[in-house]
Write a protein that holds these residues in place. Structure first.
Motif, short mmCIF file in Angstrom:
data_model
loop_
_atom_site.label_atom_id
_atom_site.label_comp_id
_atom_site.label_asym_id
_atom_site.label_seq_id
_atom_site.Cartn_x
_atom_site.Cartn_y
_atom_site.Cartn_z
N VAL A 136 0.83 -1.20 0.00
CA VAL A 136 0.00 0.00 0.00
C VAL A 136 0.87 1.26 0.00
N VAL A 137 1.87 1.29 0.88
CA VAL A 137 2.73 2.47 0.99
C VAL A 137 3.55 2.67 -0.28
N SER A 139 2.79 1.76 -3.33
CA SER A 139 1.91 2.23 -4.40
C SER A 139 1.53 3.70 -4.21
N LEU A 140 1.20 4.07 -2.97
CA LEU A 140 0.84 5.46 -2.69
C LEU A 140 2.03 6.40 -2.87
N THR A 141 3.23 5.90 -2.60
CA THR A 141 4.43 6.71 -2.85
C THR A 141 4.50 7.14 -4.30
N THR A 143 1.95 7.24 -6.52
CA THR A 143 0.83 8.11 -6.85
C THR A 143 1.04 9.53 -6.35
N VAL A 144 1.38 9.66 -5.08
CA VAL A 144 1.51 10.99 -4.46
C VAL A 144 2.67 11.78 -5.06
N VAL A 174 -6.53 10.16 -8.23
CA VAL A 174 -6.33 9.46 -6.96
C VAL A 174 -7.45 8.46 -6.72
N GLY A 178 -5.32 5.78 -8.10
CA GLY A 178 -4.43 5.66 -6.97
C GLY A 178 -4.90 4.73 -5.87
N ILE A 179 -6.12 4.90 -5.41
CA ILE A 179 -6.64 4.08 -4.32
C ILE A 179 -6.81 2.62 -4.74
N GLU A 181 -5.19 1.02 -7.05
CA GLU A 181 -3.84 0.48 -7.23
C GLU A 181 -3.20 0.14 -5.89
N ALA A 182 -3.40 0.99 -4.89
CA ALA A 182 -2.82 0.75 -3.57
C ALA A 182 -3.42 -0.50 -2.93
#
Length: 203
Positions: A136-137, A139-141, A143-144, A174, A178-179, A181-182
């Protein structure tokens, strides 16, 4: 895990990324929905969990390199200028910051995912949970940092090309990409990493 074994696994994960990048498996469309889930970052996260943050960073670099090649030569799209200085669209040109967006977030996927997995497994032996959190982290890295870089360095141009307000475009990306994908990365990483670690332990 021995250095030779790590290098072999690194090569295998890079091969998986090549397959994903040059086939439809790199971008999965969810039936009957607008969701499109990128999978290229998942080998980076899995490699970071199995091999550590250093190798995760190397895999992230290859992710960025594949993205650069795709946007520069293989399949450029209207927004490719934010990922490569070799592509332009009318008055909008890529530049040095395109390379930063293309490479830095991808490298940090592996670094952050690897560091988090190591930290969590030291405190808790539940490798599946630790791997899921790393997924999760990681993937969010991506995206963000990618969206943040686009907003910071190419905000006006990107909004013009996408024909919308920048904040609305980012928020929709996002939610739509993004969500999901995470979540997908977290679940898949949790499922894959645990049995692989057991396999390596037996060896």
């Amino acid at each position: 895990m021995k250095s030779t074994t790590k290098l072999v696994n690194l090569a295998l994960l890079i091969a998986v990324m090549l397959v994903l990048n040059f086939t439809n498996l790199g971008l999965i469309t969810i039936p009957f929905s607008p969701l499109k889930v990128t999978t290229l970052h998942i080998p980076v996260i899995i490699g970071a969990c199995l091999l550590g943050p250093r190798y995760g960073g190397i895999l992230g670099f290859f992710f960025g390199l594949l993205s650069f090649i795709t946007h520069s030569f293989v399949a450029p799209v209207v927004t490719s200028f934010v990922f490569t200085p070799l592509y332009s669209l009318g008055d909008y040109h890529g530049n040095f910051w395109s390379l930063v967006i293309c490479f830095v977030p991808r490298i940090l996927i592996g670094v952050f995912a690897g560091l988090l997995f190591q930290a969590l497994t030291k405190r808790d032996k539940n490798t599946a949970l630790s791997a899921g959190a790393a997924g999760v982290v990681g993937s969010l890295t991506n995206t963000v940092l990618v969206l943040g870089g686009i907003a910071l360095f190419f905000g006006q141009q990107y909004a013009t090309v996408k024909s919308g307000a920048l904040l609305a475009i980012i928020m929709s990306t996002v939610v739509v990409n993004g969500i999901p994908e995470a979540i997908f990365a977290g679940l898949l990483t949790a499922v894959i990493v645990r049995p692989l670690l057991k396999l390596y332990a037996r060896r």
